[in-house]
Design an enzyme around this catalytic site. Structure first.
Site, mmCIF file in Angstrom:
data_model
loop_
_atom_site.group_PDB
_atom_site.id
_atom_site.type_symbol
_atom_site.label_atom_id
_atom_site.label_comp_id
_atom_site.label_asym_id
_atom_site.label_seq_id
_atom_site.Cartn_x
_atom_site.Cartn_y
_atom_site.Cartn_z
ATOM 1 N N ASP A 12 5.743 -6.316 2.828
ATOM 2 C CA ASP A 12 4.653 -6.899 3.528
ATOM 3 C C ASP A 12 4.200 -8.218 3.330
ATOM 4 O O ASP A 12 4.915 -8.391 1.924
ATOM 5 C CB ASP A 12 3.979 -5.832 2.404
ATOM 6 C CG ASP A 12 2.180 -5.476 2.909
ATOM 7 O OD1 ASP A 12 1.107 -4.503 2.852
ATOM 8 O OD2 ASP A 12 1.872 -7.009 3.375
ATOM 9 N N GLU A 113 4.754 -5.882 8.461
ATOM 10 C CA GLU A 113 5.019 -4.726 7.518
ATOM 11 C C GLU A 113 6.226 -4.477 7.769
ATOM 12 O O GLU A 113 6.734 -4.371 9.191
ATOM 13 C CB GLU A 113 4.522 -3.779 7.190
ATOM 14 C CG GLU A 113 3.209 -3.754 6.032
ATOM 15 C CD GLU A 113 2.582 -2.023 5.940
ATOM 16 O OE1 GLU A 113 1.193 -2.477 5.418
ATOM 17 O OE2 GLU A 113 2.759 -1.081 6.113
HETATM 18 P P1 TTP Z 1 -2.845 -6.156 4.468
HETATM 19 O O1 TTP Z 1 -0.772 -6.741 4.073
HETATM 20 O O2 TTP Z 1 -3.287 -5.706 4.076
HETATM 21 O O3 TTP Z 1 -2.940 -7.564 3.488
HETATM 22 P P2 TTP Z 1 -2.631 -9.142 3.984
HETATM 23 O O4 TTP Z 1 -1.923 -9.245 4.071
HETATM 24 O O5 TTP Z 1 -3.459 -9.858 4.260
HETATM 25 O O6 TTP Z 1 -2.780 -9.029 2.470
HETATM 26 P P3 TTP Z 1 -1.357 -8.887 0.977
HETATM 27 O O7 TTP Z 1 -0.806 -9.789 -0.096
HETATM 28 O O8 TTP Z 1 -2.321 -7.633 -0.200
HETATM 29 O O9 TTP Z 1 -0.793 -8.325 1.545
HETATM 30 O O10 TTP Z 1 -2.309 -6.483 6.121
HETATM 31 C C1 TTP Z 1 -2.190 -7.551 7.131
HETATM 32 C C2 TTP Z 1 -2.587 -8.594 8.134
HETATM 33 O O11 TTP Z 1 -3.515 -7.308 8.462
HETATM 34 C C3 TTP Z 1 -4.059 -9.511 7.295
HETATM 35 O O12 TTP Z 1 -3.519 -10.563 7.177
HETATM 36 C C4 TTP Z 1 -4.882 -9.556 8.027
HETATM 37 C C5 TTP Z 1 -4.536 -8.212 8.584
HETATM 38 N N1 TTP Z 1 -6.166 -7.150 8.310
HETATM 39 C C6 TTP Z 1 -7.196 -7.305 9.242
HETATM 40 O O13 TTP Z 1 -7.083 -8.019 9.978
HETATM 41 N N2 TTP Z 1 -8.156 -6.835 8.700
HETATM 42 C C7 TTP Z 1 -7.755 -5.478 7.139
HETATM 43 O O14 TTP Z 1 -8.717 -4.984 7.048
HETATM 44 C C8 TTP Z 1 -6.497 -6.403 6.776
HETATM 45 C C9 TTP Z 1 -6.726 -4.969 5.612
HETATM 46 C C10 TTP Z 1 -5.642 -6.931 7.472
HETATM 47 MG MG MG Z 2 0.567 -8.469 3.135
#
Ligand code: TTP
Ligand code: MG
Length: 368
Positions: A12, A113
């Site tokens: 991730d 991911e």
């Molecule tokens: P995530 O992997 O959930 O979050 P992240 O990568 O920003 O943070 P983490 O370090 O906790 O993994 O989501 C991946 C991308 O998807 C994120 O960068 C932006 C987008 N996203 C949105 O646009 N809206 C949302 O509500 C979420 C959860 C993510």
């Molecule tokens: Mg992420």
């Protein structure tokens, strides 16, 4: 390879959209960075897509309204930026390309991911995974400049939950013998499919943790949630998940070919047929909830040689109209280049992907 002896990883990418922005402009790295989906109605309407870990300390995270993020960061030297999806996609493509090389089987899920089955790469030995992960991290850091977090487990379910444990730039390895101890104290809503409603229902049954759910009578779960879901909850809570890591998306395509009533070079006759094919393809795309990023035509000539022409789109699309438009353009161009009559025609869409996580999560945020 028996499914119980797998070594599965979930990678991730850390605070992904915000990390991409830091990559583009490293001077913002030490400030709170907020990437927002601006709805355009008023200056600050919209929601936070993601934020870097500095911003998260102020309570600014995915899904909260932008005006609230501004309020929480009042008086702080913070950076607010709009979503630049194309740029993040390019970075994601580069990273995924590198990661793919470390997997026996690679399955990308959304923009940030991917699941990797690495069973053979580590000779089925969990002790070898930290080394492999370190190599992956170094390669991505050197070639792209970003970090990610990894969960390793005997299946996708464990890998996914583990990936959340050490963020950012972390690794969590859950060996088969540690699965029960790892899962049982976690709140039940950490399982995929246990949302607010379900967890409230479970709470009434005194099921608070995954351990509580694992110990709950499976027959009773089936009575309460139906057979499929009841059994799924029981298995998931016990760390059982046989879903294989599967290559998906980019490699796949959907196509249809048909024979024309007569050999022809008449565009109208050709398009009448390709419109039917497009409708069939569009139906399948909708059923599978896929978008496409490439449209191709296939022409089989009277001498039975075949030709194809493709057009890659700037953005993924889901509709039938876009396919029709490019099929028309491609055939117009193709007929100008070739003298032969056409006997059979085909339409193909490729570079398929599931609905993006970003849209899905924002949609559920706004409608909840
Ligand atoms: P995530 O992997 O959930 O979050 P992240 O990568 O920003 O943070 P983490 O370090 O906790 O993994 O989501 C991946 C991308 O998807 C994120 O960068 C932006 C987008 N996203 C949105 O646009 N809206 C949302 O509500 C979420 C959860 C993510
Ligand atoms: Mg992420």
């Amino acid at each position: 390879m028996p499914t119980q002896n797998r070594v599965v990883m979930l990678v991730d990418l850390d605070y992904f959209f915000a990390q991409c922005e830091e990559l583009r402009n490293p001077t913002i790295k030490d400030k709170p960075v907020v990437v927002g989906m601006y709805s355009g109605r008023t200056e600050d309407s919209g929601a936070v897509s993601t934020s870097n870990y500095i911003a998260r300390k102020y309570g600014v995270k995915s899904g909260i309204p932008l005006f609230l993020a501004k309020k929480r960061l009042e008086g702080v030297d913070a950076v607010f930026l709009p979503v630049d999806y194309d740029y993040y996609q390019q970075i994601s493509d580069k990273i995924m390309q590198i990661l793919r090389g470390y997997a026996d089987v690679f399955e990308q899920v959304g923009i940030d991911e991917a699941y990797l089955d690495v069973t053979q790469k580590v000779h089925g030995n969990f002790e070898e995974t930290p080394d492999l992960v370190q190599q992956m991290k170094t390669a991505v850091k050197n070639q792209v400049g970003t970090t990610f977090s990894v969960g390793v487990g005997p299946n996708k379910l464990i890998a996914k939950i583990a990936s959340d444990k050490n963020k950012p730039d972390g690794i969590t390895v859950v060996r088969p013998k540690d699965v029960e101890a790892f899962l049982s104290p976690l709140p039940v809503d950490r399982l995929l499919g246990v949302g607010r409603k379900t967890s409230a229902k479970m709470e009434e049954l005194c099921i608070k943790t995954i351990g509580d759910l694992a110990a709950y009578d499976v027959q009773r779960l089936v009575e309460l949630f139906g057979k499929t879901i009841g059994v799924y909850f029981h298995n998931a809570a016990n760390g059982i998940d046989n879903d294989p890591v599967q290559e998906a998306g980019e490699a796949e395509s959907i196509s249809r070919i048909a024979t024309l009533k007569e050999n022809t070079r008449d565009l109208a006759v050709i398009l009448q047929k390709t419109d039917q094919l497009t409708d069939e393809i569009h139906k399948e795309l909708t059923q599978k909830n896929l978008s496409y990023k490439q449209v191709s035509i296939i022409a089989i000539m009277t001498d039975l040689t075949s030709r194809s022409r493709s057009q890659t789109l700037e953005q993924p699309a889901k509709d039938a109209e876009t396919i029709r438009k490019y099929v028309r353009e491609l055939f117009e161009k193709y007929l100008g280049e070739s003298e032969l009559e056409i006997r059979r025609v085909g339409v193909k869409v490729a570079q398929l992907s599931k609905e993006e996580k970003q849209q899905r999560q924002l949609t559920s945020f706004f409608t909840s």
